[in-house]
Design a protein around this motif. Structure first.
Motif, PDB file in Angstrom:
ATOM      1  N   ALA A  46     -55.697   2.710  21.295  1.00 60.49           N
ATOM      2  CA  ALA A  46     -55.562   3.832  20.360  1.00 60.49           C
ATOM      3  C   ALA A  46     -54.518   3.428  19.328  1.00 60.49           C
ATOM      4  CB  ALA A  46     -55.122   5.094  21.093  1.00 60.49           C
ATOM      5  N   VAL A  47     -54.728   3.817  18.093  1.00 60.53           N
ATOM      6  CA  VAL A  47     -53.799   3.478  17.030  1.00 60.53           C
ATOM      7  C   VAL A  47     -52.959   4.715  16.710  1.00 60.53           C
ATOM      8  CG1 VAL A  47     -53.556   2.640  14.665  1.00 60.53           C
ATOM      9  CG2 VAL A  47     -55.420   1.789  16.116  1.00 60.53           C
ATOM     10  N   VAL A  48     -51.645   4.593  16.953  1.00 59.84           N
ATOM     11  CA  VAL A  48     -50.700   5.683  16.708  1.00 59.84           C
ATOM     12  C   VAL A  48     -49.583   5.131  15.825  1.00 59.84           C
ATOM     13  CG1 VAL A  48     -49.161   7.385  17.756  1.00 59.84           C
ATOM     14  CG2 VAL A  48     -51.261   6.704  18.945  1.00 59.84           C
ATOM     15  N   ASP A  49     -49.355   5.753  14.681  1.00 56.59           N
ATOM     16  CA  ASP A  49     -48.355   5.264  13.722  1.00 56.59           C
ATOM     17  C   ASP A  49     -48.574   3.788  13.395  1.00 56.59           C
ATOM     18  OD1 ASP A  49     -47.172   7.779  13.614  1.00 56.59           O
ATOM     19  OD2 ASP A  49     -45.732   7.306  15.194  1.00 56.59           O
ATOM     20  N   ALA A  50     -49.816   3.425  13.153  1.00 58.46           N
ATOM     21  CA  ALA A  50     -50.250   2.071  12.779  1.00 58.46           C
ATOM     22  C   ALA A  50     -50.036   1.046  13.890  1.00 58.46           C
ATOM     23  CB  ALA A  50     -49.570   1.617  11.492  1.00 58.46           C
ATOM     24  N   GLU A  51     -49.730   1.488  15.088  1.00 61.90           N
ATOM     25  CA  GLU A  51     -49.488   0.600  16.220  1.00 61.90           C
ATOM     26  C   GLU A  51     -50.639   0.722  17.229  1.00 61.90           C
ATOM     27  OE1 GLU A  51     -47.346  -2.175  18.382  1.00 61.90           O
ATOM     28  OE2 GLU A  51     -46.761  -1.353  16.450  1.00 61.90           O
ATOM     29  N   PRO A  52     -51.370  -0.380  17.510  1.00 65.45           N
ATOM     30  CA  PRO A  52     -52.405  -0.300  18.541  1.00 65.45           C
ATOM     31  C   PRO A  52     -51.752  -0.279  19.935  1.00 65.45           C
ATOM     32  CG  PRO A  52     -52.350  -2.495  17.597  1.00 65.45           C
ATOM     33  CD  PRO A  52     -51.340  -1.678  16.850  1.00 65.45           C
ATOM     34  N   GLU A  88     -66.579  -1.002  19.415  1.00 65.97           N
ATOM     35  CA  GLU A  88     -66.960   0.350  19.000  1.00 65.97           C
ATOM     36  C   GLU A  88     -65.736   1.174  18.655  1.00 65.97           C
ATOM     37  OE1 GLU A  88     -70.942   0.966  21.747  1.00 65.97           O
ATOM     38  OE2 GLU A  88     -69.407   2.503  21.727  1.00 65.97           O
ATOM     39  N   PRO A  89     -65.717   1.736  17.449  1.00 62.31           N
ATOM     40  CA  PRO A  89     -64.664   2.692  17.120  1.00 62.31           C
ATOM     41  C   PRO A  89     -64.866   3.994  17.899  1.00 62.31           C
ATOM     42  CG  PRO A  89     -65.728   1.836  15.136  1.00 62.31           C
ATOM     43  CD  PRO A  89     -66.565   1.424  16.310  1.00 62.31           C
ATOM     44  N   GLY A  90     -63.790   4.696  18.123  1.00 61.58           N
ATOM     45  CA  GLY A  90     -63.853   5.985  18.799  1.00 61.58           C
ATOM     46  C   GLY A  90     -62.575   6.754  18.540  1.00 61.58           C
ATOM     47  N   TRP A  91     -62.296   7.682  19.428  1.00 63.25           N
ATOM     48  CA  TRP A  91     -61.142   8.567  19.241  1.00 63.25           C
ATOM     49  C   TRP A  91     -60.405   8.768  20.556  1.00 63.25           C
ATOM     50  CZ3 TRP A  91     -60.016   9.307  14.380  1.00 63.25           C
ATOM     51  CH2 TRP A  91     -61.041   9.150  13.444  1.00 63.25           C
ATOM     52  N   LEU A  92     -59.092   8.678  20.467  1.00 69.29           N
ATOM     53  CA  LEU A  92     -58.238   9.107  21.561  1.00 69.29           C
ATOM     54  C   LEU A  92     -57.940  10.572  21.272  1.00 69.29           C
ATOM     55  CD1 LEU A  92     -55.035   9.718  22.413  1.00 69.29           C
ATOM     56  CD2 LEU A  92     -56.443   8.426  24.023  1.00 69.29           C
TER      57      LEU A  92
END
Length: 157
Positions: free
Chosen positions: A23-29, A100-104
């Motif tokens: 998951a990417v949070v604040d540009a951090e994977p 595959e892109p997705g969502w956390l």
């Protein structure tokens, strides 16, 4: 509602269980792995429950980028209507050949998660309560006489 027709559900569950997620949070994977705690993610995104969901490639069958992007827009609209926190995320096989892109999503009620996964033809999702290891939830009956990957639940979709 779509009905999944998987040739080998156990093989698919095994592939999902060893896949790499982030998951990417604040540009951090921030990595996610089935069977492991997601402590870094949970520190950045406080919540009681987490899930990973995608609308791409229903039943793990490749579709065009245009079809996948259209499905993703519909999923995003439904997540936004539910008012849940979401962050971009992705899943891929360990060799990086399937991505595959997705969502956390944070604090999405379980019934909504399962409803959306079935609606978008997904064979599985990640779902776990804060502080617990990430679990794979396969949305189909568990195959008989097959050893299930650890940290995997079978939910008849």
């Amino acid at each position: 509602m779509r009905e999944l027709q998987i040739v080998d559900a156990a093989e698919l569950a095994s592939a999902y269980a060893v896949a790499e997620y982030a998951a990417v949070v604040d540009a951090e994977p921030l990595p996610l792995r089935v069977g492991r705690r997601a402590t870094d993610l949970e520190a950045y995104v406080p919540a009681a429950r987490y899930a990973f969901i995608t609308a791409w490639n229903p039943a793990s069958r490749p579709r065009s980028d245009a079809a996948n992007q259209a499905a993703d827009r519909l999923l995003v609209a439904q997540l936004d209507a539910l008012g849940v926190v979401r962050h971009p995320a992705w899943a891929q096989d360990p060799q990086g050949e399937w991505h595959e892109p997705g969502w956390l999503v944070a604090d999405l009620p379980e019934d909504d998660l399962l409803r959306l996964a079935v609606e978008f033809g997904q064979a599985g999702v990640l779902d776990w309560p804060a502080g617990e290891p990430v679990r794979l939830r396969m949305l189909m009956p568990r195959p008989q006489a097959v050893r299930s990957p650890a940290d995997t639940d079978w939910v008849a979709g």
